[in-house]
Write a protein that holds these residues in place. Structure first.
Motif, PDB file in Angstrom:
ATOM      1  N   ASP A  17     -12.042   3.748 -14.165  1.00 41.03           N
ATOM      2  CA  ASP A  17     -12.944   2.882 -14.904  1.00 41.03           C
ATOM      3  C   ASP A  17     -13.858   2.161 -13.914  1.00 41.03           C
ATOM      4  N   PRO A  18     -15.022   2.741 -13.609  1.00 38.91           N
ATOM      5  CA  PRO A  18     -15.940   2.117 -12.651  1.00 38.91           C
ATOM      6  C   PRO A  18     -16.351   0.703 -13.064  1.00 38.91           C
ATOM      7  N   GLU A  19     -16.459   0.455 -14.364  1.00 42.79           N
ATOM      8  CA  GLU A  19     -16.832  -0.880 -14.840  1.00 42.79           C
ATOM      9  C   GLU A  19     -15.777  -1.910 -14.451  1.00 42.79           C
ATOM     10  N   ASP A  34     -16.636  -8.226  -8.350  1.00 44.59           N
ATOM     11  CA  ASP A  34     -17.480  -9.412  -8.532  1.00 44.59           C
ATOM     12  C   ASP A  34     -16.634 -10.672  -8.697  1.00 44.59           C
ATOM     13  N   TYR A  35     -15.568 -10.567  -9.438  1.00 44.74           N
ATOM     14  CA  TYR A  35     -14.686 -11.712  -9.654  1.00 44.74           C
ATOM     15  C   TYR A  35     -14.127 -12.215  -8.316  1.00 44.74           C
ATOM     16  N   VAL A  43     -11.483 -14.542   3.767  1.00 43.88           N
ATOM     17  CA  VAL A  43     -10.740 -13.381   3.274  1.00 43.88           C
ATOM     18  C   VAL A  43     -11.733 -12.328   2.807  1.00 43.88           C
ATOM     19  N   SER A  44     -11.599 -11.124   3.357  1.00 44.00           N
ATOM     20  CA  SER A  44     -12.452 -10.023   2.906  1.00 44.00           C
ATOM     21  C   SER A  44     -11.577  -8.992   2.194  1.00 44.00           C
ATOM     22  N   LEU A  45     -12.062  -8.515   1.096  1.00 45.36           N
ATOM     23  CA  LEU A  45     -11.333  -7.570   0.269  1.00 45.36           C
ATOM     24  C   LEU A  45     -11.514  -6.161   0.822  1.00 45.36           C
ATOM     25  N   ASN A  46     -10.408  -5.543   1.242  1.00 41.09           N
ATOM     26  CA  ASN A  46     -10.462  -4.174   1.769  1.00 41.09           C
ATOM     27  C   ASN A  46     -10.251  -3.134   0.684  1.00 41.09           C
ATOM     28  N   ARG A  47      -9.311  -3.430  -0.217  1.00 39.90           N
ATOM     29  CA  ARG A  47      -8.960  -2.460  -1.250  1.00 39.90           C
ATOM     30  C   ARG A  47      -8.291  -3.201  -2.391  1.00 39.90           C
TER      31      ARG A  47
END
Length: 137
Positions: A107-109, A116-117, A126-130
């Motif tokens: 689900d790409p959406e 975005d959240y 904090v950086s989001l890796n996965r």
């Protein structure tokens, strides 16, 4: 001459700093062709069915190395058995309690919504890796 798919697996393995041995290429090829999120034993059976020969220890070592390098995902099923997934792109895992299966839901959406959240909610350092999302049915 190598096929385009074999070359793709070779390139993937080399891109994470590993030597692209025939065993590693075979494991990645077979795992990538499976959608069942196999255990190491299931994968070994599939590898043997395709005519490749290697020990279970070799398969376990390759899977562990691939996981450490981010080439594959490790998941535990409902019975706490380690399972593997060659698809490292964002998708949801749906765990089925009845048959102990794991299936993918794309689900790409949802990925955009979650990204975005978290961009707005996570601390600046904090950086989001996965992201991993699991549903249990």
């Amino acid at each position: 001459m190598k096929s385009k798919k074999i070359q793709m697996y070779t390139d993937m393995i080399r891109s994470v700093g590993l030597k692209a041995t025939p065993q590693r290429i075979s494991v990645l090829k077979v795992l990538s062709e499976m959608t069942s999120h196999p255990s190491a034993d299931m994968l070994m059976e599939a590898i043997e069915n395709q005519g490749y020969v290697m020990s279970v220890g070799t398969i376990y070592n390759i899977l562990e190395t691939f996981s450490e390098k981010g080439l594959i995902l490790k998941l535990k099923d409902n019975q706490e058995v380690m399972r593997f997934d060659a698809n490292t792109q964002f998708h949801v895992h749906i765990y089925n309690k009845e048959n102990n299966g794991i299936c993918d839901y794309f689900d790409p959406e949802l990925e955009i919504l979650l990204s975005d959240y978290f961009k707005n909610k996570l601390p600046d350092d904090v950086s989001l890796n996965r992201m991993e999302v699991s549903l249990f049915a």
